[in-house]
Motif scaffolding. Structure first.
Motif, PDB file in Angstrom:
ATOM      1  N   VAL A   1       0.849  -1.198   0.000  1.00 25.19           N
ATOM      2  CA  VAL A   1       0.000   0.000   0.000  1.00 25.19           C
ATOM      3  C   VAL A   1       0.883   1.245   0.000  1.00 25.19           C
ATOM      4  O   VAL A   1       1.990   1.236   0.543  1.00 25.19           O
ATOM      5  N   PHE A   2       0.369   2.279  -0.620  1.00 28.76           N
ATOM      6  CA  PHE A   2       1.033   3.575  -0.538  1.00 28.76           C
ATOM      7  C   PHE A   2       0.632   4.178   0.799  1.00 28.76           C
ATOM      8  O   PHE A   2      -0.535   4.501   1.034  1.00 28.76           O
ATOM      9  N   HIS A   3       1.584   4.318   1.669  1.00 30.74           N
ATOM     10  CA  HIS A   3       1.262   4.649   3.039  1.00 30.74           C
ATOM     11  C   HIS A   3       1.206   6.155   3.266  1.00 30.74           C
ATOM     12  O   HIS A   3       0.248   6.690   3.797  1.00 30.74           O
ATOM     13  N   ASP A   4       2.205   6.831   2.826  1.00 26.80           N
ATOM     14  CA  ASP A   4       2.360   8.219   3.217  1.00 26.80           C
ATOM     15  C   ASP A   4       2.974   8.988   2.052  1.00 26.80           C
ATOM     16  O   ASP A   4       3.880   8.498   1.390  1.00 26.80           O
ATOM     17  N   VAL A   5       2.468  10.170   1.789  1.00 29.24           N
ATOM     18  CA  VAL A   5       3.025  10.985   0.713  1.00 29.24           C
ATOM     19  C   VAL A   5       3.531  12.295   1.302  1.00 29.24           C
ATOM     20  O   VAL A   5       2.786  12.994   1.971  1.00 29.24           O
ATOM     21  N   ARG A   6       4.770  12.606   1.078  1.00 27.53           N
ATOM     22  CA  ARG A   6       5.302  13.876   1.561  1.00 27.53           C
ATOM     23  C   ARG A   6       5.880  14.636   0.399  1.00 27.53           C
ATOM     24  O   ARG A   6       6.409  14.035  -0.531  1.00 27.53           O
ATOM     25  N   TRP A   7       5.790  15.917   0.465  1.00 27.52           N
ATOM     26  CA  TRP A   7       6.475  16.661  -0.582  1.00 27.52           C
ATOM     27  C   TRP A   7       7.486  17.591   0.019  1.00 27.52           C
ATOM     28  O   TRP A   7       7.355  18.066   1.136  1.00 27.52           O
ATOM     29  N   PHE A   8       8.509  17.786  -0.724  1.00 33.09           N
ATOM     30  CA  PHE A   8       9.636  18.600  -0.287  1.00 33.09           C
ATOM     31  C   PHE A   8       9.737  19.785  -1.228  1.00 33.09           C
ATOM     32  O   PHE A   8       9.705  19.626  -2.436  1.00 33.09           O
ATOM     33  N   SER A   9       9.817  20.968  -0.626  1.00 35.64           N
ATOM     34  CA  SER A   9       9.894  22.137  -1.494  1.00 35.64           C
ATOM     35  C   SER A   9      11.149  22.935  -1.204  1.00 35.64           C
ATOM     36  O   SER A   9      11.735  22.843  -0.129  1.00 35.64           O
ATOM     37  N   ARG A  10      11.557  23.635  -2.225  1.00 37.33           N
ATOM     38  CA  ARG A  10      12.700  24.523  -2.095  1.00 37.33           C
ATOM     39  C   ARG A  10      12.239  25.891  -2.550  1.00 37.33           C
ATOM     40  O   ARG A  10      11.702  26.023  -3.642  1.00 37.33           O
ATOM     41  N   GLN A  11      12.386  26.855  -1.696  1.00 37.40           N
ATOM     42  CA  GLN A  11      11.940  28.229  -1.978  1.00 37.40           C
ATOM     43  C   GLN A  11      10.496  28.263  -2.467  1.00 37.40           C
ATOM     44  O   GLN A  11      10.166  28.912  -3.455  1.00 37.40           O
ATOM     45  N   GLY A  12       9.667  27.548  -1.748  1.00 38.69           N
ATOM     46  CA  GLY A  12       8.241  27.599  -2.031  1.00 38.69           C
ATOM     47  C   GLY A  12       7.787  26.752  -3.206  1.00 38.69           C
ATOM     48  O   GLY A  12       6.597  26.595  -3.442  1.00 38.69           O
ATOM     49  N   ARG A  13       8.770  26.193  -3.985  1.00 34.63           N
ATOM     50  CA  ARG A  13       8.378  25.387  -5.151  1.00 34.63           C
ATOM     51  C   ARG A  13       8.539  23.909  -4.840  1.00 34.63           C
ATOM     52  O   ARG A  13       9.567  23.505  -4.311  1.00 34.63           O
ATOM     53  N   PRO A  14       7.521  23.110  -5.162  1.00 34.35           N
ATOM     54  CA  PRO A  14       7.659  21.674  -4.885  1.00 34.35           C
ATOM     55  C   PRO A  14       8.831  21.086  -5.659  1.00 34.35           C
ATOM     56  O   PRO A  14       8.938  21.275  -6.864  1.00 34.35           O
ATOM     57  N   GLU A  15       9.703  20.401  -4.967  1.00 37.34           N
ATOM     58  CA  GLU A  15      10.922  19.893  -5.598  1.00 37.34           C
ATOM     59  C   GLU A  15      10.806  18.396  -5.863  1.00 37.34           C
ATOM     60  O   GLU A  15      11.150  17.925  -6.921  1.00 37.34           O
ATOM     61  N   TRP A  16      10.346  17.672  -4.874  1.00 35.14           N
ATOM     62  CA  TRP A  16      10.128  16.249  -5.106  1.00 35.14           C
ATOM     63  C   TRP A  16       9.078  15.722  -4.154  1.00 35.14           C
ATOM     64  O   TRP A  16       8.808  16.331  -3.107  1.00 35.14           O
ATOM     65  N   ILE A  17       8.502  14.576  -4.524  1.00 35.75           N
ATOM     66  CA  ILE A  17       7.472  13.940  -3.712  1.00 35.75           C
ATOM     67  C   ILE A  17       8.019  12.591  -3.262  1.00 35.75           C
ATOM     68  O   ILE A  17       8.595  11.863  -4.074  1.00 35.75           O
ATOM     69  N   GLU A  18       7.846  12.305  -1.993  1.00 37.61           N
ATOM     70  CA  GLU A  18       8.287  11.007  -1.498  1.00 37.61           C
ATOM     71  C   GLU A  18       7.093  10.185  -1.084  1.00 37.61           C
ATOM     72  O   GLU A  18       6.258  10.644  -0.308  1.00 37.61           O
ATOM     73  N   VAL A  19       7.025   8.979  -1.602  1.00 35.97           N
ATOM     74  CA  VAL A  19       5.913   8.092  -1.300  1.00 35.97           C
ATOM     75  C   VAL A  19       6.464   6.915  -0.514  1.00 35.97           C
ATOM     76  O   VAL A  19       7.299   6.177  -1.023  1.00 35.97           O
ATOM     77  N   SER A  20       6.015   6.769   0.730  1.00 37.88           N
ATOM     78  CA  SER A  20       6.507   5.600   1.456  1.00 37.88           C
ATOM     79  C   SER A  20       5.547   4.445   1.226  1.00 37.88           C
ATOM     80  O   SER A  20       4.328   4.593   1.254  1.00 37.88           O
ATOM     81  N   VAL A  21       6.120   3.306   0.955  1.00 37.17           N
ATOM     82  CA  VAL A  21       5.347   2.109   0.621  1.00 37.17           C
ATOM     83  C   VAL A  21       5.449   1.141   1.794  1.00 37.17           C
ATOM     84  O   VAL A  21       6.504   1.036   2.422  1.00 37.17           O
ATOM     85  N   ARG A  22       4.362   0.467   2.095  1.00 38.87           N
ATOM     86  CA  ARG A  22       4.400  -0.561   3.146  1.00 38.87           C
ATOM     87  C   ARG A  22       3.785  -1.846   2.620  1.00 38.87           C
ATOM     88  O   ARG A  22       2.930  -1.808   1.740  1.00 38.87           O
ATOM     89  N   ALA A  23       4.212  -2.929   3.221  1.00 36.71           N
ATOM     90  CA  ALA A  23       3.634  -4.209   2.831  1.00 36.71           C
ATOM     91  C   ALA A  23       2.250  -4.324   3.456  1.00 36.71           C
ATOM     92  O   ALA A  23       2.020  -3.844   4.559  1.00 36.71           O
ATOM     93  N   HIS A  24       1.343  -4.918   2.743  1.00 32.42           N
ATOM     94  CA  HIS A  24      -0.004  -5.162   3.243  1.00 32.42           C
ATOM     95  C   HIS A  24       0.087  -6.104   4.437  1.00 32.42           C
ATOM     96  O   HIS A  24       0.662  -7.185   4.324  1.00 32.42           O
TER      97      HIS A  24
END
Ligand SMILES: [Zn+2]
Length: 366
Positions: free
Chosen positions: A33-56
Motif C-alpha cells: 500500500v502507498f502509506h504516506d506521501v510527503r512533498w519537499f519544497s525549495r523556496q516555495g516550489r515543490p521539488e520532489w514527492i516522497e511516497v513511502s510504501v508498506r507491505a499489506h
C-alpha cells in the motif's frame, strides 16, 4: 541521492489524497500500500514527492525468485527508487525490504513488483525513460527528466532485454550493427554497440551493449539467439574490424552490406591521414613545400564537384604536384564512380581496378 529540503517532509493532506489516488489507480502493487506521501519544497516550489510504501499487513511476503508466499526472515535497509514524475515533479518511492526464507530458494530478498535487481529506478520509470529515448536523444531524455545519461542507457538496455525475453523474434532477415559514440575521446567506454532490425516491415532496437569489441557484439548475437542469427540474410555495418569478424564467424550465411556513408567516411579519414603525415614530413624539409598543404583539410574532404573558387585553384595546384596527398585524394574521388553502377557485372571489375590502382600507388596504407 537527494539533498536536503528547506522544509523537510512538510505534509500536505490535500496533495496526499490526490497523489495516493493517482498512484492507486495507475500503479497498484498487489500486497503493498502507498502509506504516506510527503512533498519537499525549495523556496516555495515543490521539488520532489516522497511516497513511502508498506507491505499489506494481511498478506504474506513473496520470494523474489519464484514469487510464492514465503515466511519473512529479517529486514534490510530502507531503499529509494526514482519513479515517473508527476506534473514534472520528481517522485521517489521509499520502502524497507525484507528478506524471506523460501523453502526452495533459501534466504532471498522479497518480491517487489516495482523493482528490478539493484536498480535505483522503478520498472515503470525505466519503461517511461526507454519510451522517451526513442523520440529524444538519450542525452536530451536525461536532461528533460533530470536523470543521468547512465540511467537512460540502463533503462533502454533493460527495456530491450525485456522485449527480447517476451516476444518472438520471427522474420528477422536484416540487421544493422552500429556503434554510438558519446563524450570525448576514443576510449572503449565511450562507445556503445547497437543492433537493429532493419527489415522494411519492422525496424526496432534489438540490443544495446557497452563497448564496441568482439565481445560486445558476441553478447548481442547471443541475446538474439542462434535461431535468429542463423536466419539473418543481410547484415549491415561499418568497417570496424571486430564487427566484421564476429559477423563473418557467426552469421556467415548473411550478405554483409557496407553502407556508403561509412565507406565515404573511411576514404576521407585515409586522405586526411596521408595529408597529416605528409605535412609533417614537408615541414621538416622546407617551409615553402609545406605551404602547399596548408589549409587544405576541409577542401580535401569535400567532393571534387563541390570545390569552387580559390579553393579549386589551390586544389588544382596540389593535384599537379607530386604529393602523396594528391594521389590519395584522386583515389578517393575515383571511388565515387562506384556508386553510379547499377549492375554487379560492371561494379565488380571497377572495384578490382580501383583496388589495383590503390595497391600500386605510392600512397602509404593502401
Ligand atoms: Zn522461492
Amino acid at each position: 541521492m537527494i539533498g536536503t529540503a528547506e522544509k523537510p517532509g512538510a505534509r500536505r493532506p490535500a496533495i496526499q489524497l490526490n497523489v495516493k489516488t493517482i498512484l492507486n489507480r495507475i500503479q497498484p502493487h498487489v500486497g503493498f500500500v502507498f502509506h504516506d506521501v510527503r512533498w519537499f519544497s525549495r523556496q516555495g516550489r515543490p521539488e520532489w514527492i516522497e511516497v513511502s510504501v508498506r507491505a499489506h499487513t494481511g498478506m504474506a511476503r513473496r520470494c523474489s525468485r519464484c514469487q510464492r508466499p514465503t515466511p519473512g526472515y529479517d529486514q534490510l535497509e530502507e531503499r529509494r527508487w526514482r519513479h515517473v514524475p508527476l506534473w514534472g515533479i520528481e517522485v521517489w518511492f521509499r520502502y524497507t525490504p525484507q528478506r524471506v526464507n523460501c523453502p526452495e530458494h533459501g534466504v532471498v530478498v522479497e518480491h517487489l513488483p516495482w523493482n528490478e535487481g539493484k536498480r535505483p529506478l522503478t520498472t515503470a520509470m525505466m519503461g517511461f525513460l526507454a519510451r522517451w529515448a526513442r523520440r529524444l536523444s538519450w542525452h536530451e531524455a536525461a536532461e528533460v527528466f533530470q536523470v543521468s545519461w547512465e540511467a537512460v542507457y540502463r533503462s533502454v538496455e533493460w527495456f530491450v532485454a525485456w522485449g527480447l525475453a517476451h516476444r518472438e523474434l520471427k522474420g528477422v532477415e536484416s540487421i544493422g550493427v552500429d556503434e554510438i559514440h558519446r563524450g570525448h575521446g576514443m576510449r572503449a567506454s565511450n562507445f556503445l554497440t547497437v543492433v537493429y532490425q532493419i527489415d522494411r516491415h519492422c525496424r526496432r532496437l534489438l540490443f544495446v551493449g557497452k563497448g564496441r569489441s568482439r565481445r560486445t557484439l558476441r553478447q548481442g548475437l547471443k541475446a538474439l539467439g542462434p535461431e535468429v542469427v542463423q536466419g539473418v540474410r543481410f547484415a549491415c555495418s561499418d568497417m570496424w574490424k571486430p564487427y566484421l569478424e564476429v559477423l563473418a564467424a557467426q552469421a556467415g550465411q548473411a550478405l554483409h552490406v557496407l553502407d556508403r556513408f561509412h565507406i565515404t567516411m573511411h576514404l576521407n579519414q585515409a586522405v586526411d591521414q596521408v595529408r597529416r603525415a605528409e605535412s609533417v614530413r614537408l615541414r621538416a624539409a622546407s617551409k615553402a613545400a609545406a605551404q602547399q598543404l596548408k589549409h587544405t583539410r576541409w577542401t580535401l574532404l569535400r567532393r571534387g564537384s563541390r570545390v569552387r573558387g580559390r579553393a579549386r585553384q589551390k586544389l588544382n595546384a596540389l593535384l599537379a604536384s607530386k604529393l602523396q596527398t594528391a594521389r590519395a585524394w584522386e583515389l578517393k574521388e575515383a571511388f565515387s564512380h562506384f556508386w553510379k553502377y547499377r549492375s554487379v557485372t560492371w561494379a565488380g571489375p571497377f572495384l578490382d581496378y580501383w583496388t589495383y590502382r590503390a595497391m600500386h600507388s605510392s600512397v602509404p596504407g593502401t
